[in-house]
Design a protein around this motif. Structure first.
Motif, PDB file in Angstrom:
ATOM      1  N   GLY A  29       0.802  -1.230   0.000  1.00 51.63           N
ATOM      2  CA  GLY A  29       0.000   0.000   0.000  1.00 51.63           C
ATOM      3  C   GLY A  29       0.831   1.274   0.000  1.00 51.63           C
ATOM      4  O   GLY A  29       0.444   2.291   0.569  1.00 51.63           O
ATOM      5  N   ASP A  30       1.993   1.238  -0.683  1.00 51.46           N
ATOM      6  CA  ASP A  30       2.926   2.361  -0.658  1.00 51.46           C
ATOM      7  C   ASP A  30       2.567   3.403  -1.723  1.00 51.46           C
ATOM      8  O   ASP A  30       3.138   3.429  -2.804  1.00 51.46           O
ATOM      9  N   GLY A  31       1.622   4.281  -1.389  1.00 54.45           N
ATOM     10  CA  GLY A  31       1.143   5.293  -2.333  1.00 54.45           C
ATOM     11  C   GLY A  31       2.231   6.258  -2.763  1.00 54.45           C
ATOM     12  O   GLY A  31       2.248   6.711  -3.910  1.00 54.45           O
ATOM     13  N   THR A  32       3.160   6.570  -1.876  1.00 51.46           N
ATOM     14  CA  THR A  32       4.226   7.518  -2.212  1.00 51.46           C
ATOM     15  C   THR A  32       5.092   6.952  -3.329  1.00 51.46           C
ATOM     16  O   THR A  32       5.392   7.641  -4.305  1.00 51.46           O
ATOM     17  N   TYR A  33       5.473   5.670  -3.177  1.00 50.17           N
ATOM     18  CA  TYR A  33       6.285   5.042  -4.216  1.00 50.17           C
ATOM     19  C   TYR A  33       5.534   5.061  -5.550  1.00 50.17           C
ATOM     20  O   TYR A  33       6.098   5.409  -6.592  1.00 50.17           O
ATOM     21  N   LEU A  34       4.248   4.710  -5.485  1.00 55.99           N
ATOM     22  CA  LEU A  34       3.470   4.654  -6.724  1.00 55.99           C
ATOM     23  C   LEU A  34       3.409   6.024  -7.398  1.00 55.99           C
ATOM     24  O   LEU A  34       3.574   6.148  -8.610  1.00 55.99           O
ATOM     25  N   SER A  35       3.173   7.071  -6.606  1.00 57.95           N
ATOM     26  CA  SER A  35       3.132   8.422  -7.180  1.00 57.95           C
ATOM     27  C   SER A  35       4.472   8.798  -7.788  1.00 57.95           C
ATOM     28  O   SER A  35       4.538   9.335  -8.894  1.00 57.95           O
ATOM     29  N   ASP A  36       5.557   8.506  -7.051  1.00 57.85           N
ATOM     30  CA  ASP A  36       6.886   8.846  -7.553  1.00 57.85           C
ATOM     31  C   ASP A  36       7.147   8.185  -8.897  1.00 57.85           C
ATOM     32  O   ASP A  36       7.734   8.776  -9.794  1.00 57.85           O
ATOM     33  N   VAL A  37       6.715   6.949  -9.031  1.00 55.48           N
ATOM     34  CA  VAL A  37       7.030   6.197 -10.248  1.00 55.48           C
ATOM     35  C   VAL A  37       6.013   6.465 -11.362  1.00 55.48           C
ATOM     36  O   VAL A  37       6.373   6.684 -12.516  1.00 55.48           O
ATOM     37  N   LEU A  38       4.732   6.446 -11.019  1.00 51.63           N
ATOM     38  CA  LEU A  38       3.709   6.479 -12.063  1.00 51.63           C
ATOM     39  C   LEU A  38       3.365   7.898 -12.532  1.00 51.63           C
ATOM     40  O   LEU A  38       3.074   8.099 -13.711  1.00 51.63           O
ATOM     41  N   ASP A  39       3.371   8.878 -11.648  1.00 49.02           N
ATOM     42  CA  ASP A  39       2.957  10.232 -12.051  1.00 49.02           C
ATOM     43  C   ASP A  39       3.761  10.790 -13.218  1.00 49.02           C
ATOM     44  O   ASP A  39       3.178  11.333 -14.157  1.00 49.02           O
ATOM     45  N   PRO A  40       5.106  10.661 -13.206  1.00 46.57           N
ATOM     46  CA  PRO A  40       5.845  11.240 -14.334  1.00 46.57           C
ATOM     47  C   PRO A  40       5.835  10.370 -15.590  1.00 46.57           C
ATOM     48  O   PRO A  40       6.340  10.785 -16.630  1.00 46.57           O
ATOM     49  N   MET A  41       5.247   9.180 -15.506  1.00 46.95           N
ATOM     50  CA  MET A  41       5.331   8.233 -16.623  1.00 46.95           C
ATOM     51  C   MET A  41       4.382   8.634 -17.764  1.00 46.95           C
ATOM     52  O   MET A  41       3.318   9.197 -17.515  1.00 46.95           O
ATOM     53  N   HIS A  42       4.778   8.331 -19.010  1.00 47.57           N
ATOM     54  CA  HIS A  42       3.905   8.577 -20.166  1.00 47.57           C
ATOM     55  C   HIS A  42       2.629   7.745 -20.016  1.00 47.57           C
ATOM     56  O   HIS A  42       2.690   6.580 -19.587  1.00 47.57           O
ATOM     57  N   ALA A  43       1.496   8.359 -20.363  1.00 41.43           N
ATOM     58  CA  ALA A  43       0.203   7.669 -20.225  1.00 41.43           C
ATOM     59  C   ALA A  43       0.201   6.309 -20.914  1.00 41.43           C
ATOM     60  O   ALA A  43      -0.364   5.336 -20.400  1.00 41.43           O
ATOM     61  N   ALA A  44       0.854   6.237 -22.085  1.00 40.89           N
ATOM     62  CA  ALA A  44       0.873   4.966 -22.823  1.00 40.89           C
ATOM     63  C   ALA A  44       1.611   3.888 -22.036  1.00 40.89           C
ATOM     64  O   ALA A  44       1.250   2.712 -22.104  1.00 40.89           O
ATOM     65  N   ASP A  45       2.624   4.292 -21.285  1.00 38.69           N
ATOM     66  CA  ASP A  45       3.370   3.326 -20.481  1.00 38.69           C
ATOM     67  C   ASP A  45       2.561   2.862 -19.283  1.00 38.69           C
ATOM     68  O   ASP A  45       2.566   1.678 -18.945  1.00 38.69           O
ATOM     69  N   VAL A  46       1.854   3.791 -18.630  1.00 31.31           N
ATOM     70  CA  VAL A  46       1.017   3.400 -17.494  1.00 31.31           C
ATOM     71  C   VAL A  46      -0.053   2.409 -17.973  1.00 31.31           C
ATOM     72  O   VAL A  46      -0.303   1.383 -17.338  1.00 31.31           O
ATOM     73  N   ALA A  47      -0.654   2.711 -19.128  1.00 28.16           N
ATOM     74  CA  ALA A  47      -1.670   1.809 -19.672  1.00 28.16           C
ATOM     75  C   ALA A  47      -1.062   0.437 -19.947  1.00 28.16           C
ATOM     76  O   ALA A  47      -1.659  -0.597 -19.626  1.00 28.16           O
ATOM     77  N   HIS A  48       0.143   0.432 -20.532  1.00 32.39           N
ATOM     78  CA  HIS A  48       0.817  -0.829 -20.848  1.00 32.39           C
ATOM     79  C   HIS A  48       1.060  -1.621 -19.559  1.00 32.39           C
ATOM     80  O   HIS A  48       0.870  -2.837 -19.523  1.00 32.39           O
ATOM     81  N   LEU A  49       1.448  -0.926 -18.505  1.00 30.47           N
ATOM     82  CA  LEU A  49       1.683  -1.582 -17.219  1.00 30.47           C
ATOM     83  C   LEU A  49       0.379  -2.183 -16.684  1.00 30.47           C
ATOM     84  O   LEU A  49       0.344  -3.331 -16.230  1.00 30.47           O
ATOM     85  N   LEU A  50      -0.705  -1.413 -16.756  1.00 24.84           N
ATOM     86  CA  LEU A  50      -1.989  -1.918 -16.266  1.00 24.84           C
ATOM     87  C   LEU A  50      -2.431  -3.163 -17.034  1.00 24.84           C
ATOM     88  O   LEU A  50      -3.091  -4.051 -16.488  1.00 24.84           O
ATOM     89  N   GLU A  51      -2.047  -3.213 -18.327  1.00 21.80           N
ATOM     90  CA  GLU A  51      -2.423  -4.376 -19.145  1.00 21.80           C
ATOM     91  C   GLU A  51      -1.601  -5.622 -18.785  1.00 21.80           C
ATOM     92  O   GLU A  51      -2.015  -6.740 -19.077  1.00 21.80           O
ATOM     93  N   GLN A  52      -0.440  -5.389 -18.180  1.00 24.17           N
ATOM     94  CA  GLN A  52       0.453  -6.513 -17.880  1.00 24.17           C
ATOM     95  C   GLN A  52       0.079  -7.250 -16.603  1.00 24.17           C
ATOM     96  O   GLN A  52       0.517  -8.360 -16.375  1.00 24.17           O
ATOM     97  N   ILE A  53      -0.676  -6.600 -15.717  1.00 28.42           N
ATOM     98  CA  ILE A  53      -0.955  -7.224 -14.416  1.00 28.42           C
ATOM     99  C   ILE A  53      -2.383  -7.748 -14.405  1.00 28.42           C
ATOM    100  O   ILE A  53      -3.189  -7.421 -15.283  1.00 28.42           O
ATOM    101  N   ASP A  54      -2.731  -8.569 -13.426  1.00 30.10           N
ATOM    102  CA  ASP A  54      -4.068  -9.162 -13.493  1.00 30.10           C
ATOM    103  C   ASP A  54      -5.115  -8.278 -12.805  1.00 30.10           C
ATOM    104  O   ASP A  54      -4.796  -7.261 -12.188  1.00 30.10           O
ATOM    105  N   ALA A  55      -6.376  -8.659 -12.943  1.00 28.30           N
ATOM    106  CA  ALA A  55      -7.479  -7.771 -12.557  1.00 28.30           C
ATOM    107  C   ALA A  55      -7.415  -7.377 -11.085  1.00 28.30           C
ATOM    108  O   ALA A  55      -7.685  -6.230 -10.720  1.00 28.30           O
TER     109      ALA A  55
END
Lengths: 456, 456
Positions: A29-55
């Motif tokens: 549940g480390d929201g800070t880590y997630l923000s640090d990593v995901l916020d600056p990421m290109h939207a297409a990359d975040v989407a690609h990441l979401l597609e790689q993990i399960d529901a």
């Protein structure tokens, strides 16, 4: 296409390492880590990441990530996942997410939402944006009007370079990205366009109409968007202007959207040729099973049909079991040759290389190719038949059956897709079943029939 | 994809009518008509027309058409036809044709020419263009360096909007099309880029570095061009800057080239999945026969291998000929299920949706899908076995064999492409043969083996 793992990782922003780090952070549940990593990421990359993990992980990530989901990420997601993710958002979150999207992305997002979700999104838009989106939704699903973006830059055709620059520098709202200025007459009819490069490289007093591209062409709102995308590729256009019934400019389709669209179409064709209607890697087991089922059911029917042909010759087989051993070879070679021909025909139809002008030449070629390859394999199989089973006549039977089936494969592999296209049936989806039925039936019938006549 | 003939004709400039009119003009040697029609036509359309007619007509057309061939048309032609057409041109005509092309188009054109033709083209270029082309030819075939265009606009990073505009308005030679200005430091290292739209919409005193895009990323000359094209699609880039070992900007790959490239790659994958290595609709019979032959030969070997499995059970079949009637059904259903799985896996590998992070989940899914569909079809076929041949035990045998083969199909259809990719073998080309061998062998073995144990 086979590259070492490391190069693959370089091209897009998502490495396997990153995926597992993100999943760890989700787990604790480390929201800070997630923000640090995901916020600056290109939207297409975040989407690609979401597609790689399960529901389950996806849900947990969206809860744990305080930054939340931008509209861009929703646009980039696979359609199936999009629905799943949107269901998880509160209407206000959804509204926030879509507010900054271009009109075509909003349309793309809302078109398959249920009424309540669609209403929530539309309510979040400015009145003028809402009108544009609602207008686009009135056009047919696969039309240019449905997929165009309404944000564009137009200028009266009598303007000069200087006037255009002053206009662009004023406080007018400009599209996120634009590469042309479209010239319009007083009735808003599009009369040409000028690339920004030409505007920048000419003196302020140059009339824009002296700088227009001679490749200018427009597309009607009702035209099939796949055709527009193909034209963009064919003519190397960056911006395709879309006009309404009165020839007024109402939007543009940009090359990046056309590119994504053609990729999807090619993907669909590939899957259809293998008997799968749509679907993505992130689909669940039940959805996937349902998608694969229809083609397998069709195949079962055609396989039973082929078995009926075999059963006509039960006595022949009982008299010479070697026939049962050899008969799948004839059917299999025909099936493969037919698949080769039909794949070429289906793609040539899709890319408009196969037309009424050359269809006879192509059919003739495919039949000839089938004949030549058939003759070569007939000799090989004839020898195999003689050596393996010691029967020259069995060799002759399999050789003749092979030639017949491979010629039929070339013929059926070309004619069937062409006829299906004429009938308005998607040849990518339906050709395979018909062609393999033909090659199975002809293969078994020719081989066992000849054997019945010549061997027993 | 099925549209009425008329709409197809609208999208591109070539109608069947036009083709036959042009052929008539060629027949009567009417150069004036040909010039009137062909000279104003878009190069892509002329190329498309040349691809539609046969080799003899093509030769006659090029002789009769006084305008002759522009370089653009050569660039747009199918690779196979390009060689044929170039052979027909005198070195001086060829040189004239290529002089106005962008550097990447010249490279594309000369890379497969024989030495004499290549020399003729290179001699026609300015010394500086020649250096650029020769430099590009030193990069590996499928690299970004080989496919980039060297024409680009760069500016020192300390410039303002006004300085950039003055530079563009000076008598500097600009690329035909450009959409970004690339900022460089004093060592020519690329540090960012600015879209022309942003330059045009800001006051003259704005520093360019305040206007750079935050999505800026560069690609190395040695990087695989397919990866660059995928990144262009993934990130919606219009211009991908290419840098050398010293991080100096040396060229750009533009989205229209990337789009054409991805289309070709998808095309190749489709054909490879059907067992065809390259080729186009305009190939002749012999070339086509040769291209189809290797896969058919591989298929013959695998089919014989499957026959050997059947021959192990000759006595079983002699004891119950119904087995020969039903056995192709089990093999065929496994083959189709395996093809579905492998097609999904091959495409997911190509688009990088299938990675180490999710490979186990995908394999598990495919096996489960195979199991569920297998169980459904097992019930159906069990009933068919009972009803058709009146033997409940035969129904059980075919049902169990069906489940086994469809589970194996899901497993093999996913694992085989993944392993081939790891080994550096193109999974699109090789997976099919392996997977159908597995499903044939397992299908025949399971069905006939179970029958031998339980029925006789």
């Amino acid at each position: 296409m086979a590259e070492p793992e490391t190069t693959e990782d370089e091209a897009f922003g998502i490495t396997d390492r990153l995926v597992s780090d993100v999943l760890d952070a989700v787990g604790r549940g480390d929201g800070t880590y997630l923000s640090d990593v995901l916020d600056p990421m290109h939207a297409a990359d975040v989407a690609h990441l979401l597609e790689q993990i399960d529901a389950r992980d996806r849900r947990a990530l969206l809860v744990a990530w305080p930054g939340g989901l931008e509209g861009e990420i929703l646009s980039e997601l696979d359609e199936e996942l999009r629905e799943e993710v949107i269901e998880q958002l509160a209407p206000s979150e959804l509204a926030d997410a879509v507010r900054d999207l271009e009109s075509d992305d909003v349309v793309d997002l809302v078109e398959y939402l249920d009424d309540a979700q669609q209403e929530a999104v539309l309510d979040a838009l400015d009145a003028s944006d809402r009108v544009v989106v609602e207008q686009a939704l009135t056009y047919p699903e696969e039309s240019a009007g449905r997929h165009m973006q309404s944000e564009l830059v137009r200028a009266p055709e009598h303007w000069t370079v200087g006037e255009a620059i002053d206009y662009l520098r004023s406080d007018v709202v400009l599209p996120e990205q634009f590469y042309h200025i479209i010239l319009v007459d007083p009735r808003l009819k599009a009369t040409g366009y000028v690339t920004l490069g030409r505007i920048l490289s000419h003196p302020r007093d140059t009339p824009l109409r002296d700088l227009t591209e001679d490749t200018f062409r427009t597309f009607h709102v009702a035209q099939d968007v796949e055709e527009v995308a193909q034209a963009i590729n064919h003519y190397h256009m960056i911006t395709a202007p879309v006009i309404d019934d009165d020839e007024r400019i109402v939007g543009v389709i940009t090359i990046d959207d056309a590119m994504a669209f053609l990729e999807e179409e090619a993907e669909e064709d590939i899957l259809r040729l293998a008997g799968i209607s749509e679907g993505s890697l992130s689909d669940r087991v039940i959805a996937t099973t349902k998608r694969r089922f229809p083609w397998l059911a069709v195949n079962l029917v055609t396989a039973i049909f082929a078995s009926l042909v075999i059963s006509l010759f039960e006595e022949t087989i009982a008299g010479l079991v070697a026939l049962a051993v050899l008969m799948p070879i004839v059917a299999s070679m025909g099936g493969n040759a037919g698949t080769q021909s039909l794949t070429v025909a289906v793609r040539a139809l899709a890319t408009r290389d196969l037309t009424t002008a050359n269809v006879w030449r192509v059919i003739k070629r495919e039949v000839l190719v089938g004949l030549i390859n058939g003759l070569i394999f007939a000799v090989v199989m004839g020898v195999v038949g003689v050596v393996w089973f010691g029967s020259p006549m069995l060799g002759v039977v399999i050789a003749v059956a092979m030639v017949i089936n491979m010629v039929v494969a070339g013929l059926a592999g070309t004619v069937i897709p062409v006829v299906l296209e004429k009938l308005g049936v998607d040849p990518a989806l339906a050709s395979g079943a018909f062609v393999t039925t033909v090659t199975d039936v002809v293969g078994f019938f020719a081989f066992l029939g000849l054997a019945a006549m010549w061997l027993l």
